[in-house]
Design an enzyme around this catalytic site. Structure first.
Site, PDB file in Angstrom:
ATOM      1  N   LYS A   9       0.818  -1.218   0.000  1.00 14.28           N
ATOM      2  CA  LYS A   9       0.000   0.000   0.000  1.00 14.28           C
ATOM      3  C   LYS A   9       0.858   1.278   0.000  1.00 14.28           C
ATOM      4  CE  LYS A   9      -3.945  -2.150   2.314  1.00 14.28           C
ATOM      5  NZ  LYS A   9      -4.984  -1.968   3.361  1.00 14.28           N
ATOM      6  N   ARG A  85      -1.973 -14.437   4.678  1.00 11.68           N
ATOM      7  CA  ARG A  85      -2.680 -13.772   5.781  1.00 11.68           C
ATOM      8  C   ARG A  85      -1.939 -13.983   7.098  1.00 11.68           C
ATOM      9  NH1 ARG A  85      -7.361 -11.476   4.382  1.00 11.68           N
ATOM     10  NH2 ARG A  85      -8.376 -11.546   6.415  1.00 11.68           N
ATOM     11  N   ARG A 102       2.600  -6.506   9.126  1.00 13.01           N
ATOM     12  CA  ARG A 102       1.910  -5.348   9.722  1.00 13.01           C
ATOM     13  C   ARG A 102       2.528  -4.945  11.056  1.00 13.01           C
ATOM     14  NH1 ARG A 102      -3.914  -7.462   7.627  1.00 13.01           N
ATOM     15  NH2 ARG A 102      -4.110  -6.112   5.790  1.00 13.01           N
ATOM     16  N   HIS A 115      -2.313  -5.482   1.680  1.00 14.80           N
ATOM     17  CA  HIS A 115      -3.614  -6.160   1.558  1.00 14.80           C
ATOM     18  C   HIS A 115      -3.353  -7.571   1.053  1.00 14.80           C
ATOM     19  CE1 HIS A 115      -7.668  -7.175   0.198  1.00 14.80           C
ATOM     20  NE2 HIS A 115      -7.054  -7.678  -0.855  1.00 14.80           N
TER      21      HIS A 115
HETATM   22  P1  CMP Z   1      -7.406  -4.459   3.841  1.00 11.77           P
HETATM   23  O1  CMP Z   1      -6.936  -5.790   4.270  1.00 11.77           O
HETATM   24  O2  CMP Z   1      -6.857  -3.879   2.589  1.00 11.77           O
HETATM   25  O3  CMP Z   1      -9.007  -4.496   3.721  1.00 11.77           O
HETATM   26  C1  CMP Z   1      -9.835  -3.384   4.000  1.00 11.77           C
HETATM   27  C2  CMP Z   1      -9.057  -2.199   4.487  1.00 11.77           C
HETATM   28  O4  CMP Z   1      -9.836  -1.206   5.132  1.00 11.77           O
HETATM   29  C3  CMP Z   1      -8.081  -2.656   5.573  1.00 11.77           C
HETATM   30  O5  CMP Z   1      -7.075  -3.436   5.040  1.00 11.77           O
HETATM   31  C4  CMP Z   1      -7.671  -1.320   6.154  1.00 11.77           C
HETATM   32  O6  CMP Z   1      -6.735  -0.643   5.347  1.00 11.77           O
HETATM   33  C5  CMP Z   1      -8.999  -0.591   6.101  1.00 11.77           C
HETATM   34  N1  CMP Z   1      -9.687  -0.669   7.393  1.00 11.77           N
HETATM   35  C6  CMP Z   1     -10.242  -1.725   7.980  1.00 11.77           C
HETATM   36  N2  CMP Z   1     -10.782  -1.409   9.161  1.00 11.77           N
HETATM   37  C7  CMP Z   1     -10.560  -0.100   9.337  1.00 11.77           C
HETATM   38  C8  CMP Z   1     -10.881   0.825  10.368  1.00 11.77           C
HETATM   39  N3  CMP Z   1     -11.544   0.444  11.453  1.00 11.77           N
HETATM   40  N4  CMP Z   1     -10.500   2.093  10.199  1.00 11.77           N
HETATM   41  C9  CMP Z   1      -9.843   2.488   9.093  1.00 11.77           C
HETATM   42  N5  CMP Z   1      -9.507   1.650   8.064  1.00 11.77           N
HETATM   43  C10 CMP Z   1      -9.863   0.374   8.195  1.00 11.77           C
END
Ligand code: CMP
Length: 138
Positions: A9, A85, A102, A115
């Site tokens: 990202k 994951r 992460r 992601h």
């Molecule tokens: P990702 O795995 O790309 O899938 C959805 C994305 O939304 C997640 O990672 C985060 O980047 C974002 N996301 C999920 N939950 C939240 C949250 N509570 N607040 C802000 N961003 C979020």
């Protein structure tokens, strides 16, 4: 062997962490079989994250994902969705285990560096959004 879809990202590409993330991916045994650096359009990001359209963080997520380049990837390996994951760690980096991508690199729950697809079915859909079969070389 199965495949999953990955995005490095903007928060990570901005900090020059593409190679560092890839080193963690490759150390797990996953193979990067396709990769390109792109800037997502708003339409592409909205399509990709369509499942989260009603969430409170949706607009912020789209703004973050289109603000700088991303690296989109196809990863191949044994049980690729689950393996990736596991090495990504939880969405919220504070809950991610030590040694995960992460935990190592994410800034926040939103700017969480990577992601990864959540199922084989979604992996196929996400891969097809960015790569043709001919671009995936195992
Ligand atoms: P990702 O795995 O790309 O899938 C959805 C994305 O939304 C997640 O990672 C985060 O980047 C974002 N996301 C999920 N939950 C939240 C949250 N509570 N607040 C802000 N961003 C979020």
């Amino acid at each position: 062997m199965t495949r999953t879809f990955s995005i490095i990202k903007p928060d990570a590409t901005r900090r020059n962490l593409t190679g560092a993330v890839n080193a963690v991916i490759e150390a797990t045994g996953l193979r990067i079989v396709a990769q390109k650096r792109v800037i997502l359009s708003k339409a592409q990001a909205e399509q990709f994250y369509g499942a989260h359209k009603e969430r409170s963080f949706f607009n912020e997520l789209i703004a973050q994902m289109t603000a700088a380049p991303v690296v989109v990837q196809v990863l191949e390996g044994t049980d690729a969705v689950k393996s990736y994951r596991a090495i990504m760690g939880d969405t919220n980096p504070e809950q991610a285990p030590v040694g995960t991508i992460r935990k190592l690199f994410a800034l926040s729950i939103g700017e969480n560096s990577v992601h990864g697809s959540d199922s084989d079915e979604n992996a196929a859909i996400e891969i097809a959004q960015f790569f043709t079969d001919a671009e995936i070389v195992g």
